[in-house]
Scaffold this active site. Structure first.
Site, PDB file in Angstrom:
ATOM      1  N   ASP A  61       0.823  -1.213   0.000  1.00 33.91           N
ATOM      2  CA  ASP A  61       0.000   0.000   0.000  1.00 33.91           C
ATOM      3  C   ASP A  61       0.858   1.264   0.000  1.00 33.91           C
ATOM      4  OD1 ASP A  61      -2.237  -1.576   0.160  1.00 33.91           O
ATOM      5  OD2 ASP A  61      -2.685  -1.094   2.258  1.00 33.91           O
ATOM      6  N   ARG A  62       0.296   2.326  -0.530  1.00 31.88           N
ATOM      7  CA  ARG A  62       0.948   3.640  -0.516  1.00 31.88           C
ATOM      8  C   ARG A  62       1.455   4.000   0.879  1.00 31.88           C
ATOM      9  NH1 ARG A  62      -0.115   9.150  -2.575  1.00 31.88           N
ATOM     10  NH2 ARG A  62      -1.612   8.336  -4.081  1.00 31.88           N
TER      11      ARG A  62
END
Length: 227
Positions: A61-62
């Site tokens: 994930d970011r």
């Protein structure tokens, strides 16, 4: 938003097939509809003489920091892809959660599905009709109303660890989507280690990412010794 100035400084492991880097929190791996800087923009700096840049072999994930495996060419990516899709790679994440479980270890077996039918939406929800999702967890420390957990996802669903922790009643610290934290908070989720059985006749390659700065204080509060 994280800006990556020197990707070479974040290299944790390198061989002929595989690179592992310490991805900073706040930097998406792949380009999205909103544009902006991504890890992909920097991967030419990791070619090390090969004609093409490496590519990510899995998702991170970011807002999650830590170990990200990259395949250096097509055959390497294919081999890594099989290992990841077959759950052959041992992944350990560190998380700091609000509150915490009463027990010292356990498992979360909770199916997940997208909240929205829109394929651009990454938000997930617990749904008995969704995809099977399994996470093992262990308490590593406690303090100041927080708990430091080691999380081992067996499956690799989108936002699996974030939803599993939130649905268990102990959301990950700094999670604005599932934990009610203010937007812009620092998510306390870190891909601590990967153990990759890449070569059949050798021991698995095990790589650890150092503690990220945004989690250091909360980990200290929950018992991580100073290094």
């Amino acid at each position: 938003m994280s800006t990556l100035h020197d990707i070479g400084a974040r290299l944790l492991y390198r061989d002929a097939l595989l690179l592992v880097i310490d991805k900073p929190a706040g930097l998406p791996v792949h380009p999205g509809p909103r544009g902006g800087e991504t890890l992909t923009d920097h991967l030419d700096g990791l070619r090390f003489g090969l004609p093409r840049r490496p590519e990510a072999a899995h998702r991170l994930d970011r807002d999650t920091s830590g170990c990200l495996a990259l395949g250096r060419h097509a055959k390497a990516l294919a081999r890594l892809g099989k290992l990841f899709s077959g759950n052959a790679i041992d992944k350990t994440y560190w998380a700091v959660v609000s509150g915490g479980p009463a027990e010292e270890e356990g498992s979360i077996d909770l199916a997940l599905a997208r909240r929205s039918p829109d394929p651009r939406s990454w938000w997930m929800k617990a749904d008995p009709a969704g995809d099977p999702s399994l996470t093992h967890w262990q308490v590593l420390g406690r303090g100041d109303g927080l708990t430091w957990l080691a999380l081992k996802p067996v499956t690799g669903r989108t936002h699996q660890l974030r939803v599993h922790c939130a649905e268990s009643g102990w959301p990950i610290l700094g999670d604005p989507i599932y934990g009610g934290a203010p937007r812009g908070s620092a998510l306390h989720l870190h891909a601590r280690s990967l153990s990759i059985p890449l070569y059949p006749k050798r021991e698995a390659i095990t790589v650890e990412a150092p503690v990220p700065g945004h989690m250091a204080e909360a980990l200290r509060q929950t018992g991580l010794a100073e290094h």
